[in-house]
Design an enzyme around this catalytic site. Structure first.
Site, mmCIF file in Angstrom:
data_model
loop_
_atom_site.group_PDB
_atom_site.id
_atom_site.type_symbol
_atom_site.label_atom_id
_atom_site.label_comp_id
_atom_site.label_asym_id
_atom_site.label_seq_id
_atom_site.Cartn_x
_atom_site.Cartn_y
_atom_site.Cartn_z
ATOM 1 N N ILE A 246 8.958 9.833 -1.596
ATOM 2 C CA ILE A 246 7.937 8.910 -1.106
ATOM 3 C C ILE A 246 8.467 8.444 0.246
ATOM 4 C CG2 ILE A 246 6.766 6.711 -1.451
ATOM 5 C CD1 ILE A 246 6.986 7.120 -4.425
ATOM 6 N N PRO A 247 7.876 8.920 1.344
ATOM 7 C CA PRO A 247 8.545 8.858 2.647
ATOM 8 C C PRO A 247 8.472 7.497 3.324
ATOM 9 C CG PRO A 247 6.426 9.929 2.886
ATOM 10 C CD PRO A 247 6.598 9.663 1.411
ATOM 11 N N CYS A 248 9.164 6.514 2.774
ATOM 12 C CA CYS A 248 9.209 5.200 3.412
ATOM 13 C C CYS A 248 9.910 5.260 4.765
ATOM 14 C CB CYS A 248 9.878 4.174 2.501
ATOM 15 S SG CYS A 248 11.486 4.663 1.859
ATOM 16 N N HIS A 249 10.708 6.317 5.004
ATOM 17 C CA HIS A 249 11.368 6.454 6.303
ATOM 18 C C HIS A 249 10.371 6.736 7.421
ATOM 19 C CE1 HIS A 249 11.113 10.549 4.641
ATOM 20 N NE2 HIS A 249 11.097 10.979 5.900
ATOM 21 N N ARG A 250 9.143 7.146 7.073
ATOM 22 C CA ARG A 250 8.113 7.423 8.094
ATOM 23 C C ARG A 250 7.306 6.192 8.455
ATOM 24 N NH1 ARG A 250 6.175 12.610 4.706
ATOM 25 N NH2 ARG A 250 8.125 13.790 4.842
#
Length: 306
Positions: A246-250
């Protein structure tokens, strides 16, 4: 992977971990290929071949994506308005999203029981972003956290506190297929999202940000119908239990600043850089700048989120 991989895989991981640490050292100075190879104890040709195989681009090219200004450049060129992304099928074209499009959310009642009666199996794995703790229920991958050297115990404690009444069993075979699909982008994996209804709405929105693109906390808030709740969205992003998948880094601040990241800003920058590098390597033409109506909201967002 620690429990599933070969000695060669472990060796490649450790070399890449050291290489990325050298490239990402303080000061932002680009290092020549020969210097990096010498510090790693190998020839320049062998290091370049190994690095390009692991990251997807050359060490010189990768260093360009680790600059501090790269996040702002992403906001200018690849800011994703989530509604438009869905309409245009951007997320559908992303291999990682295709693999993990199937997910199931824990019901509010199940979540309120704090994992009571739930068996969660876990293992440690080598990834391009350091050692990772992967956790799975019978319904799919439920946790993915990253650990710095010597911090395994703290990482395990951090994750087990999220579902304090669950039973945790060290069994790497359970999460192995899911983590292989996530990191290797092959095979098929499932996700088991375990959070509040609001958190799950935010995490679902994050899944629609394609690799190599970014969005903002205020854009996520618009997507989940709470335009004035960027801080609440930030808190939900910060509670994401499935790092990278779940790409919270984006998710960046409206002004292009990175914000925070639960597993370290250096790792967040490495993730963004690797994804952008791989996207550019597969893109034969420049990415057009976003339209004026897609401009980023310049609101203030919290610094203490992922």
């Amino acid at each position: 992977m620690d429990d599933q991989g070969t000695p060669e895989q472990g060796y490649h991981y450790r070399v890449m971990e050291r290489a990325i640490a050298l490239i990402d050292a303080p000061g932002g100075r680009t290092r020549p290929l020969e210097d990096l190879a010498r510090d790693l104890g190998m020839s320049a040709a062998h290091f370049q071949r190994l690095f390009s195989q692991w990251v997807g681009v050359s060490p010189k090219r990768y260093q360009q994506y680790l600059t501090l200004g790269h996040a702002r450049a992403l906001m200018e060129a690849r800011f994703t308005t989530l509604g438009a992304a869905l309409e245009l099928g951007l997320s559908g074209s992303a291999r990682l999203h295709d693999l993990f499009l199937r997910w199931e959310a824990m019901s509010p009642g199940e979540y309120a029981r704090k994992g009571a009666g739930l068996i969660i199996r876990y293992g440690w794995f080598d990834t391009p972003f350091g050692q990772a703790l992967a956790m799975a229920t019978p319904k799919g991958l439920c946790g993915l956290a990253f650990a710095d050297a010597g911090a395994q115990d703290q990482t395990l404690a951090d994750m087990t506190r999220r579902w304090p009444l669950a039973e945790f069993i060290h069994d790497p075979a359970a999460p192995a297929p899911h983590i292989a699909a996530a990191m290797g982008q092959q095979g098929e994996g499932q996700l088991h999202l375990m959070g509040t209804p609001f958190q799950i709405k935010v995490w679902e929105a994050l899944l629609h940000i394609p690799p190599g693109h970014v969005s903002s906390y205020s854009e996520i808030a618009r997507r989940v119908g709470t335009t004035k709740a960027a801080r609440a969205v930030g808190s939900a992003v910060g509670r994401n239990p499935l790092g990278f998948v779940i790409p919270c880094h984006r998710c960046l601040q409206g002004n292009g600043a990175l914000g925070g990241y639960h597993w370290g800003l250096a790792r967040k920058r490495a993730m963004l850089a690797r994804e952008a590098a791989r996207l550019d390597a597969d893109t034969p033409h420049p990415v057009p700048a976003r339209d004026e109506h897609n401009c980023v909201d310049g609101g203030t967002n919290p610094d203490t989120v992922r």
